[in-house]
Scaffold this motif. Structure first.
Motif, PDB file in Angstrom:
ATOM      1  N   ALA A 559     -18.199  69.901  53.740  1.00 39.57           N
ATOM      2  CA  ALA A 559     -19.087  69.133  52.869  1.00 39.57           C
ATOM      3  C   ALA A 559     -20.341  68.698  53.624  1.00 39.57           C
ATOM      4  CB  ALA A 559     -18.349  67.927  52.305  1.00 39.57           C
ATOM      5  N   ASP A 560     -20.143  68.258  54.874  1.00 42.20           N
ATOM      6  CA  ASP A 560     -21.270  67.803  55.692  1.00 42.20           C
ATOM      7  C   ASP A 560     -22.201  68.970  56.015  1.00 42.20           C
ATOM      8  OD1 ASP A 560     -22.770  66.000  57.297  1.00 42.20           O
ATOM      9  OD2 ASP A 560     -21.774  66.785  59.076  1.00 42.20           O
ATOM     10  N   TRP A 561     -21.646  70.103  56.400  1.00 45.48           N
ATOM     11  CA  TRP A 561     -22.464  71.256  56.783  1.00 45.48           C
ATOM     12  C   TRP A 561     -23.174  71.877  55.579  1.00 45.48           C
ATOM     13  CZ3 TRP A 561     -17.700  73.594  59.727  1.00 45.48           C
ATOM     14  CH2 TRP A 561     -17.410  72.784  60.834  1.00 45.48           C
ATOM     15  N   LEU A 562     -22.599  71.723  54.379  1.00 49.60           N
ATOM     16  CA  LEU A 562     -23.192  72.296  53.165  1.00 49.60           C
ATOM     17  C   LEU A 562     -24.061  71.306  52.398  1.00 49.60           C
ATOM     18  CD1 LEU A 562     -20.013  74.162  51.868  1.00 49.60           C
ATOM     19  CD2 LEU A 562     -22.091  75.263  52.749  1.00 49.60           C
ATOM     20  N   ASN A 563     -24.031  70.030  52.843  1.00 46.88           N
ATOM     21  CA  ASN A 563     -24.753  68.969  52.136  1.00 46.88           C
ATOM     22  C   ASN A 563     -24.261  68.840  50.691  1.00 46.88           C
ATOM     23  OD1 ASN A 563     -26.569  66.852  51.932  1.00 46.88           O
ATOM     24  ND2 ASN A 563     -28.281  68.184  51.331  1.00 46.88           N
ATOM     25  N   LEU A 564     -22.927  68.892  50.540  1.00 48.02           N
ATOM     26  CA  LEU A 564     -22.283  68.752  49.246  1.00 48.02           C
ATOM     27  C   LEU A 564     -21.199  67.693  49.347  1.00 48.02           C
ATOM     28  CD1 LEU A 564     -21.836  72.538  48.351  1.00 48.02           C
ATOM     29  CD2 LEU A 564     -23.437  70.959  47.252  1.00 48.02           C
ATOM     30  N   SER A 565     -20.656  67.283  48.228  1.00 49.41           N
ATOM     31  CA  SER A 565     -19.556  66.323  48.254  1.00 49.41           C
ATOM     32  C   SER A 565     -18.236  67.047  48.473  1.00 49.41           C
ATOM     33  CB  SER A 565     -19.497  65.532  46.939  1.00 49.41           C
ATOM     34  OG  SER A 565     -19.040  66.351  45.882  1.00 49.41           O
ATOM     35  N   ALA A 566     -17.309  66.365  49.124  1.00 47.28           N
ATOM     36  CA  ALA A 566     -15.982  66.941  49.338  1.00 47.28           C
ATOM     37  C   ALA A 566     -15.265  67.150  48.009  1.00 47.28           C
ATOM     38  CB  ALA A 566     -15.163  66.024  50.254  1.00 47.28           C
ATOM     39  N   ASN A 567     -15.506  66.261  47.047  1.00 49.75           N
ATOM     40  CA  ASN A 567     -14.859  66.395  45.741  1.00 49.75           C
ATOM     41  C   ASN A 567     -15.289  67.680  45.037  1.00 49.75           C
ATOM     42  OD1 ASN A 567     -13.373  64.050  45.934  1.00 49.75           O
ATOM     43  ND2 ASN A 567     -14.929  62.779  44.930  1.00 49.75           N
ATOM     44  N   TYR A 568     -16.568  68.028  45.182  1.00 45.32           N
ATOM     45  CA  TYR A 568     -17.058  69.266  44.567  1.00 45.32           C
ATOM     46  C   TYR A 568     -16.365  70.483  45.179  1.00 45.32           C
ATOM     47  CZ  TYR A 568     -20.170  73.032  43.117  1.00 45.32           C
ATOM     48  OH  TYR A 568     -20.672  74.198  42.602  1.00 45.32           O
ATOM     49  N   LEU A 569     -16.224  70.482  46.520  1.00 45.20           N
ATOM     50  CA  LEU A 569     -15.552  71.608  47.185  1.00 45.20           C
ATOM     51  C   LEU A 569     -14.088  71.680  46.780  1.00 45.20           C
ATOM     52  CD1 LEU A 569     -17.108  71.447  50.781  1.00 45.20           C
ATOM     53  CD2 LEU A 569     -17.653  73.039  48.929  1.00 45.20           C
ATOM     54  N   ARG A 570     -13.452  70.530  46.628  1.00 44.41           N
ATOM     55  CA  ARG A 570     -12.057  70.533  46.163  1.00 44.41           C
ATOM     56  C   ARG A 570     -11.970  71.142  44.762  1.00 44.41           C
ATOM     57  NH1 ARG A 570      -8.315  67.588  48.860  1.00 44.41           N
ATOM     58  NH2 ARG A 570      -9.056  66.291  50.594  1.00 44.41           N
ATOM     59  N   LYS A 571     -12.936  70.797  43.929  1.00 46.25           N
ATOM     60  CA  LYS A 571     -12.914  71.260  42.538  1.00 46.25           C
ATOM     61  C   LYS A 571     -13.057  72.777  42.455  1.00 46.25           C
ATOM     62  CE  LYS A 571     -15.200  70.555  38.075  1.00 46.25           C
ATOM     63  NZ  LYS A 571     -16.260  69.815  37.339  1.00 46.25           N
ATOM     64  N   ILE A 572     -14.013  73.353  43.204  1.00 48.46           N
ATOM     65  CA  ILE A 572     -14.225  74.802  43.091  1.00 48.46           C
ATOM     66  C   ILE A 572     -13.110  75.598  43.756  1.00 48.46           C
ATOM     67  CG2 ILE A 572     -16.726  74.502  42.956  1.00 48.46           C
ATOM     68  CD1 ILE A 572     -16.937  75.493  45.826  1.00 48.46           C
ATOM     69  N   ASN A 573     -12.302  74.911  44.597  1.00 49.70           N
ATOM     70  CA  ASN A 573     -11.153  75.569  45.215  1.00 49.70           C
ATOM     71  C   ASN A 573      -9.835  75.226  44.521  1.00 49.70           C
ATOM     72  OD1 ASN A 573     -11.782  77.064  47.983  1.00 49.70           O
ATOM     73  ND2 ASN A 573     -13.205  75.323  47.800  1.00 49.70           N
ATOM     74  N   GLY A 574      -9.903  74.406  43.459  1.00 48.67           N
ATOM     75  CA  GLY A 574      -8.698  74.050  42.726  1.00 48.67           C
ATOM     76  C   GLY A 574      -7.753  73.172  43.522  1.00 48.67           C
ATOM     77  N   PHE A 575      -8.305  72.340  44.424  1.00 52.90           N
ATOM     78  CA  PHE A 575      -7.489  71.472  45.261  1.00 52.90           C
ATOM     79  C   PHE A 575      -7.322  70.110  44.586  1.00 52.90           C
ATOM     80  CE2 PHE A 575      -7.515  73.061  49.889  1.00 52.90           C
ATOM     81  CZ  PHE A 575      -7.333  74.370  49.460  1.00 52.90           C
ATOM     82  N   SER A 576      -6.111  69.567  44.670  1.00 51.43           N
ATOM     83  CA  SER A 576      -5.895  68.190  44.241  1.00 51.43           C
ATOM     84  C   SER A 576      -6.504  67.245  45.273  1.00 51.43           C
ATOM     85  CB  SER A 576      -4.403  67.901  44.087  1.00 51.43           C
ATOM     86  OG  SER A 576      -3.752  67.985  45.351  1.00 51.43           O
ATOM     87  N   ARG A 578      -5.196  64.993  47.187  1.00 50.70           N
ATOM     88  CA  ARG A 578      -4.456  64.790  48.433  1.00 50.70           C
ATOM     89  C   ARG A 578      -4.187  66.083  49.196  1.00 50.70           C
ATOM     90  NH1 ARG A 578      -2.426  59.737  48.983  1.00 50.70           N
ATOM     91  NH2 ARG A 578      -2.467  58.386  47.136  1.00 50.70           N
ATOM     92  N   ARG A 579      -4.482  67.202  48.602  1.00 46.90           N
ATOM     93  CA  ARG A 579      -4.172  68.468  49.270  1.00 46.90           C
ATOM     94  C   ARG A 579      -5.140  68.722  50.421  1.00 46.90           C
ATOM     95  NH1 ARG A 579      -4.256  74.550  46.558  1.00 46.90           N
ATOM     96  NH2 ARG A 579      -3.822  75.695  48.499  1.00 46.90           N
ATOM     97  N   GLU A 580      -4.586  69.109  51.557  1.00 50.07           N
ATOM     98  CA  GLU A 580      -5.408  69.406  52.728  1.00 50.07           C
ATOM     99  C   GLU A 580      -5.451  70.909  52.967  1.00 50.07           C
ATOM    100  OE1 GLU A 580      -7.215  67.292  54.274  1.00 50.07           O
ATOM    101  OE2 GLU A 580      -6.432  65.501  53.268  1.00 50.07           O
ATOM    102  N   ILE A 581      -6.496  71.369  53.627  1.00 52.63           N
ATOM    103  CA  ILE A 581      -6.608  72.782  53.958  1.00 52.63           C
ATOM    104  C   ILE A 581      -5.717  73.106  55.153  1.00 52.63           C
ATOM    105  CG2 ILE A 581      -8.912  73.095  52.998  1.00 52.63           C
ATOM    106  CD1 ILE A 581     -10.056  72.714  55.774  1.00 52.63           C
ATOM    107  N   GLN A 582      -5.325  74.373  55.248  1.00 49.36           N
ATOM    108  CA  GLN A 582      -4.467  74.840  56.325  1.00 49.36           C
ATOM    109  C   GLN A 582      -5.193  75.917  57.120  1.00 49.36           C
ATOM    110  OE1 GLN A 582      -1.496  73.377  56.883  1.00 49.36           O
ATOM    111  NE2 GLN A 582      -1.846  72.066  55.084  1.00 49.36           N
ATOM    112  N   VAL A 583      -4.936  75.939  58.419  1.00 45.19           N
ATOM    113  CA  VAL A 583      -5.537  76.958  59.284  1.00 45.19           C
ATOM    114  C   VAL A 583      -5.135  78.339  58.782  1.00 45.19           C
ATOM    115  CG1 VAL A 583      -5.589  77.915  61.615  1.00 45.19           C
ATOM    116  CG2 VAL A 583      -5.591  75.436  61.278  1.00 45.19           C
TER     117      VAL A 583
END
Length: 685
Positions: A559-576, A578-583
């Motif tokens: 979100a910081d590197w893209l200058n976007l909100s984390a909520n927006y990135l969660r939305k386009i990835n279908g993340f709830s 509380r869901r965290e990304i995995q390596v």
């Protein structure tokens, strides 16, 4: 192992002796002055920490109750079980065993509605008697939960008192400038034992143990500079943080605890307990984050004050490190540390030692020191770095006749002409050159910068100020040689590895002799440091703008590197939420507010910073071989077996295909060693 009864007798004997002697020296057994009040409820905790700091050695581990610090089950002497070179990791396995043994006893007592004393063995009776006066019906279960081990800190604390002499005068000046109690200068005893390159498991660094998030409020922390490691800059930051804590919380017990627990946390504690009485807060406030360390932070500080104020009683006479004297020089341009060393005639190692905030990319001259950065230089009489910095490249080779007697150098001094003055400088700092005495000669030849002051003025200056003890009857010629010729090219005559004879005297290169402890930053060789992460990680952005998640990355970073909100990135990835990304998983990006190149640059800088952080704390001391076992994977090897970052193991096995490795295959494992770190001192079972 001593049994509980023997340990209790020994403990009470020692405490009784301390009490008797304390009456003789009248040390403060109760309050710590108006600024630092001590609630009665905190006295057992303070007594505990006084003993940890001054009585128990690093080879002793106190098994005790975390809530009632006067309940001590056993004192384990690690020397009774292990040879001297055994790692603390192995030793703590024994402590874990002892703690579990007591936990079993406590849980056994908890199961019985009515304990029959005669049915207990000796060790169980000792535990039963320790908790006899506690009325809580859940006391045994609570005690089983609260049992922990604390390593003695006597040697660390004594060493910290000695090292503190280097810093205390300046620390007090800084704190006083903010109208703060000067006694706060002793808080690093609790944080780091005055070990500047101390690192905690939570990522805190420096004497004042700032974590990155808090440190960034007051300090520069990036891949080039980490001001947490500069004792004086960090002290200024700590003063501002403590001042703000006190302004909001209104009492030093709360403000100092907030230094450890956080301002919001202590505000919340005060609100929930409806009081500012720290004694009540310690007893009543319940929070998952308000654990043993936070509850005891203020008690540790008061205990440290008591021990420091009476250090001769606890440790005998101590020799303190001498205060460091320095001046600040604002760098007028972007410049490498190698070039700055040459321009100012200051040993590079000394520059690094005086400026520990400079990180490895700068100390290895991979990056320049930023323009305007305040560099610390040795404070030497008549040494003006601004004049020397401005005038070095005006030098031409000339001849100057000066008369010396070697006795002038016997006290470690030599004459140092500058464009404006003549001065004596400690030759150990080697500001101009290294003295190299020819055998059986009474005289020395040294390299000096070009000067335009007539010889007669120099001699008159020396005689007037008494800088030269005696002038021999027969003068000798001293050639003034610059490291650069008139067009700024390096003078090749000075680049010879062997001494060059001239006028029957040695001509030596303007080199330096390090002073003080050597900072082991340069232990890394070029191969180890220059790990090309692009050959290890897949940084590709695929056609539909998705990437493979790499270690240490979070949605917040993207979100910081893209200058976007984390909520927006969660939305386009279908993340709830509380869901965290995995390596290793795919993650979709959006480039509406930035470019792909900008994102790639920030991402690579971030991972390079992680690499630099690692090499500022550790160096490679060798390699070993590991054979793949059934059930192994690269993450298990990195995180569970060796606790080494993936990129480092991958670098040492660049010829391996991880997906093709099988049981019995061998991989190379780099052996790392910390430069310095906060010792593991406690174990909570």
């Amino acid at each position: 192992m001593m049994n509980l009864a023997d340990n209790s007798i020994s403990k009470f004997k020692r405490i009784w002796i301390l009490f008797l002697f304390s009456l003789l020296i009248n040390f403060p057994s109760r309050g710590a002055g108006e600024s630092f009040p001590v609630p009665d409820a905190l006295e057992p905790n303070i007594e505990f920490w006084v003993n940890i700091f001054s009585l128990y050695s690093e080879n002793e581990v106190i098994i005790h109750d975390a809530e009632n610090l006067d309940i001590i089950y056993e004192i384990v002497n690690l020397n009774d079980y292990f040879p001297e070179n055994t790692s603390m990791h192995e030793k703590w396995k024994k402590i874990k065993y002892v703690i579990n043994d007591y936990r079993k006893i406590l849980l056994k007592l908890a199961k019985n509605n009515h304990v029959v004393y005669g049915d207990l063995n000796d060790k169980e009776r000792d535990v039963y008697l320790l908790l006899l006066e506690t009325n809580d019906p859940q006391k045994y279960r609570l005690a089983a939960k609260n049992i922990r081990g604390q390593r003695g800190l006597k040697e660390n604390f004594q060493s910290g008192i000695k090292k503190s002499g280097k810093y205390i005068p300046e620390f007090k000046r800084i704190l006083t400038s903010y109208n703060l109690p000067p006694e706060l200068c002793y808080l690093p005893h609790v944080e780091s034992s005055f070990t500047n390159r101390a690192y905690s498991k939570s990522g805190a660094a420096g004497l004042w143990q700032f974590i990155r998030s808090t440190g960034r409020l007051y300090l520069n922390i990036n891949r080039l500079i980490d001001e947490r490691l500069d004792p004086y800059i960090a002290t200024d930051a700590a003063a501002r943080l403590l001042k703000e804590n006190y302004r909001i919380l209104g009492s030093w017990p709360l403000a100092i605890t907030a230094y450890n627990h956080g301002l919001n946390g202590m505000n919340n504690a005060r609100y929930k307990c409806r009081t500012s009485d720290f004694g009540i807060i310690v007893k009543k406030y319940k929070s998952r984050s308000f654990g043993f360390a936070s509850k005891n932070f203020y008690a540790e500080f008061i205990a440290a004050l008591r021990v420091v104020n009476n250090h001769e009683f606890y440790f005998g006479p101590l020799e303190f490190d001498k205060p460091i004297k320095f001046i600040n020089f604002k760098v007028p341009e972007n410049i490498s540390i190698d070039k700055l060393s040459e321009k100012l005639f200051i040993n590079k190692d000394l520059l690094i030692e005086l400026n520990p905030a400079l990180r490895t990319p700068i100390t290895l001259s991979r990056y320049s020191i930023p323009k305007g950065y305040d560099i610390k230089l040795p404070d030497i009489e008549n040494y003006d770095p601004f004049v020397i910095y401005a005038g070095l490249h005006q030098a031409n080779e000339k001849e100057l006749v000066l008369s010396f007697d070697f006795s002038d150098f016997s006290s470690g001094k030599f004459i140092n002409p500058t464009p404006t003055a003549t001065t004596f400088v400690d030759h150990k700092l080697a500001l101009i050159g290294q003295i190299n005495k020819k055998p059986d000669s009474d005289y020395e030849k040294i390299i000096l910068p070009q000067i335009d002051i007539p010889v007669q003025e120099l001699e008159e200056e020396a005689k007037t100020n008494g800088n030269i003890a005696s002038l021999p009857a027969k003068p000798f010629k001293l050639n003034i040689v610059s490291d650069f010729d008139s067009v700024g090219q390096e003078n090749t005559a000075l680049s010879e590895e062997k001494p060059v004879y001239q006028d029957s005297l040695y001509l030596i290169r303007a080199s330096v002799v390090p002073i003080g402890p050597q900072v082991p930053i340069t232990l890394l060789n070029e191969l180890e440091y220059n790990v090309d992460l692009t050959n290890i990680y897949n940084f590709d952005i695929h056609g539909t703008y998705w990437i493979t998640v790499l270690p240490e990355e979070t949605i917040g970073h993207y979100a910081d590197w893209l200058n976007l909100s984390a909520n927006y990135l969660r939305k386009i990835n279908g993340f709830s939420y509380r869901r965290e990304i995995q390596v290793g998983q795919r993650f979709k990006l959006a480039f509406s507010n930035t470019s792909v190149d900008s994102f790639n640059k920030k991402r690579l800088i971030y991972h390079n910073t992680i690499q630099n952080n690692f090499f500022s704390e550790y160096h490679i001391v060798g390699t070993t071989t590991y054979k793949i076992q059934p059930g192994d994977n690269i993450w298990k090897i990195c995180n569970e077996i060796y606790n080494i970052p993936y990129w480092l193991i991958a670098y040492y096995n660049r010829d391996k295909k991880w997906d093709l490795l099988k049981t019995g295959d061998s991989i190379s494992i780099p052996i790392i060693s910390p430069f310095a770190q906060k010792a593991e001192q406690d174990y909570s079972g």
